[in-house]
Design a protein around this motif. Structure first.
Motif, PDB file in Angstrom:
ATOM      1  N   ARG A 329       0.828  -1.212   0.000  1.00 55.53           N
ATOM      2  CA  ARG A 329       0.000   0.000   0.000  1.00 55.53           C
ATOM      3  C   ARG A 329       0.863   1.263   0.000  1.00 55.53           C
ATOM      4  O   ARG A 329       0.518   2.269  -0.634  1.00 55.53           O
ATOM      5  N   ALA A 330       1.998   1.211   0.716  1.00 54.13           N
ATOM      6  CA  ALA A 330       2.896   2.361   0.729  1.00 54.13           C
ATOM      7  C   ALA A 330       3.472   2.617  -0.656  1.00 54.13           C
ATOM      8  O   ALA A 330       3.563   3.771  -1.106  1.00 54.13           O
ATOM      9  N   GLN A 331       3.866   1.569  -1.361  1.00 55.40           N
ATOM     10  CA  GLN A 331       4.385   1.726  -2.720  1.00 55.40           C
ATOM     11  C   GLN A 331       3.302   2.257  -3.660  1.00 55.40           C
ATOM     12  O   GLN A 331       3.577   3.096  -4.530  1.00 55.40           O
ATOM     13  N   SER A 332       2.090   1.785  -3.509  1.00 51.52           N
ATOM     14  CA  SER A 332       0.991   2.248  -4.352  1.00 51.52           C
ATOM     15  C   SER A 332       0.747   3.736  -4.152  1.00 51.52           C
ATOM     16  O   SER A 332       0.467   4.478  -5.110  1.00 51.52           O
ATOM     17  N   GLU A 333       0.852   4.186  -2.904  1.00 54.44           N
ATOM     18  CA  GLU A 333       0.649   5.599  -2.618  1.00 54.44           C
ATOM     19  C   GLU A 333       1.742   6.444  -3.271  1.00 54.44           C
ATOM     20  O   GLU A 333       1.468   7.520  -3.832  1.00 54.44           O
ATOM     21  N   ILE A 334       2.971   5.967  -3.226  1.00 57.42           N
ATOM     22  CA  ILE A 334       4.081   6.681  -3.873  1.00 57.42           C
ATOM     23  C   ILE A 334       3.853   6.758  -5.381  1.00 57.42           C
ATOM     24  O   ILE A 334       4.056   7.798  -6.014  1.00 57.42           O
ATOM     25  N   ARG A 336       1.025   6.709  -6.982  1.00 62.65           N
ATOM     26  CA  ARG A 336      -0.070   7.627  -7.302  1.00 62.65           C
ATOM     27  C   ARG A 336       0.381   9.089  -7.235  1.00 62.65           C
ATOM     28  O   ARG A 336      -0.130   9.948  -7.949  1.00 62.65           O
ATOM     29  N   GLU A 337       1.331   9.365  -6.349  1.00 69.25           N
ATOM     30  CA  GLU A 337       1.787  10.738  -6.182  1.00 69.25           C
ATOM     31  C   GLU A 337       2.733  11.195  -7.295  1.00 69.25           C
ATOM     32  O   GLU A 337       2.919  12.393  -7.492  1.00 69.25           O
ATOM     33  N   ARG A 338       3.344  10.276  -7.998  1.00 68.05           N
ATOM     34  CA  ARG A 338       4.271  10.636  -9.070  1.00 68.05           C
ATOM     35  C   ARG A 338       3.504  11.158 -10.275  1.00 68.05           C
ATOM     36  O   ARG A 338       2.477  10.606 -10.674  1.00 68.05           O
TER      37      ARG A 338
END
Length: 359
Positions: A329-334, A336-338
């Motif tokens: 989930r942390a990687q997915s959030e990163i 999405r922010e890119r």
């Protein structure tokens, strides 16, 4: 190195296994977790006791039923989701941990449980089990171990003792069985425990700790199959059962027996059982369930044998480690922010550095 760092962004070792799972409004009762389905197991099956204990435990746990998810594979134990008034999936043989992983990753608001048996989890599902354990997905796995295949009418299982005569081993099994807790700890399970179906207090204590553990909590529950393997754990229920059961309690010396006449001491890299009066009190192992060292818990698991001479029960290990689902989930959030690389980002991806031309 970058992959490792980003996979841990946003994880919190202070979280519990129930962080983010909504609680029910007001006190809960056992009947609220009881479905309208007729319970259909053989008379005398240990599954009945486990079901009653889990229903009672869930009422005390007090979570919203809409946020409970029980996933099972194939086998007698895998009928479990039918009998709970909560969400459940009766899934594929051996693949329940894989399906539960998807749920745990995508729905952090769920308390995810896997219900499986010794055949379902350790035979066709062995690969899925060990990878769920090593990944440390936030779920609780209940493995019912009756040392036999019950649903398919009495074939030997991966935990059946050597020499076991069954329909598939008429001359006796020549297989060497799994030590179930050793398998879990060898896969570096962050939580590993064992309970006996008829020990309701001990099972409830283990379930409580497993539910609140952040990561994969593995619980082996020893239970009888009265039709195809009757009495397989009777030695742990009779009057002298305390001479066989080693009850683990964190921070306490490991002594057992009716009068505490036996003890566990170190022996090289392992542990062994001795008469308590033959050693100094300082030599008796003080149980540490929260050590980061899995070797100690593994040594305890090796005290078990197929004759049930000594069977440790309770929590073997409860350690903290980042979970797979938090990392994803942390990687997915990163991601999405890119920002996208441009209006033709899809084309850039297709024709980027990772493509080649075959003339």
């Amino acid at each position: 190195m970058t992959i490792i760092e980003t996979s841990l962004v946003g994880t919190d070792l202070g979280l519990t296994g129930l962080s983010g799972v909504p609680a029910a409004e007001g006190p809960q009762k056992v009947k609220e977790y009881t479905s309208d389905q007729e319970v259909r197991w053989c008379p005398g099956c240990g599954d009945y006791v486990i079901l009653a204990t889990v229903r009672s435990f869930l009422a005390d746990l007090g979570l919203r039923r809409e946020n409970l998810m029980f996933v099972s594979g194939i086998g007698c134990s895998s009928r479990f989701p039918y009998y709970l008034d909560a969400y459940g999936v009766h899934s594929i043989h051996g693949r329940a941990p894989a399906i539960a992983t998807g749920l745990a990753v995508t729905r952090p608001d769920l308390s995810v449980w896997v219900v499986t048996g010794d055949g379902d989890a350790l035979s066709i599902g062995g690969n899925h089990l060990i990878h769920a354990l090593r990944r440390n997905v936030n779920m609780t796995i209940l493995l019912f171990n009756n040392r036999i295949y019950g649903l398919t009418k009495g074939q030997y299982s991966p935990t059946s003792e050597p020499g076991k005569i069954t329909k598939s081993t008429p001359m006796g099994s020549v297989d060497h069985p799994f030590n179930t807790l050793s398998v879990a700890l060898g896969a570096e399970a962050t939580f590993a425990a064992r309970a006996l179906d008829s020990d309701r207090a001990g099972l409830t204590e283990v379930l409580q700790a497993a539910a609140t553990h952040r990561g994969t909590a593995f619980v082996e529950i020893l239970q009888d199959c009265p039709i195809y393997n009757d009495g397989s754990f009777d030695v742990l229920r009779r009057e002298n059962a305390e001479s066989h059961l080693i009850r683990l309690s964190h921070g306490r010396p490991i002594r057992f027996g009716a009068d505490g006449e036996f003890a566990v001491v170190r022996n090289g890299f392992g542990v062994e059982v001795v008469r308590a009066d033959s050693v100094a009190e300082a030599d008796i192992v003080v149980h540490d369930a929260y050590t980061d060292d899995p070797e100690y818990a593994y040594a305890l698991s090796r005290l078990s044998d197929q004759e049930l001479t000594h069977v440790p029960v309770g929590i073997f290990r409860s350690a903290s480690r980042p979970t797979y689902d938090d990392g994803v989930r942390a990687q997915s959030e990163i991601a999405r922010e890119r920002k996208p690389v441009g209006p033709n980002s899809l084309q850039n991806l297709l024709s980027g550095k990772e493509t080649w031309t075959v003339a």
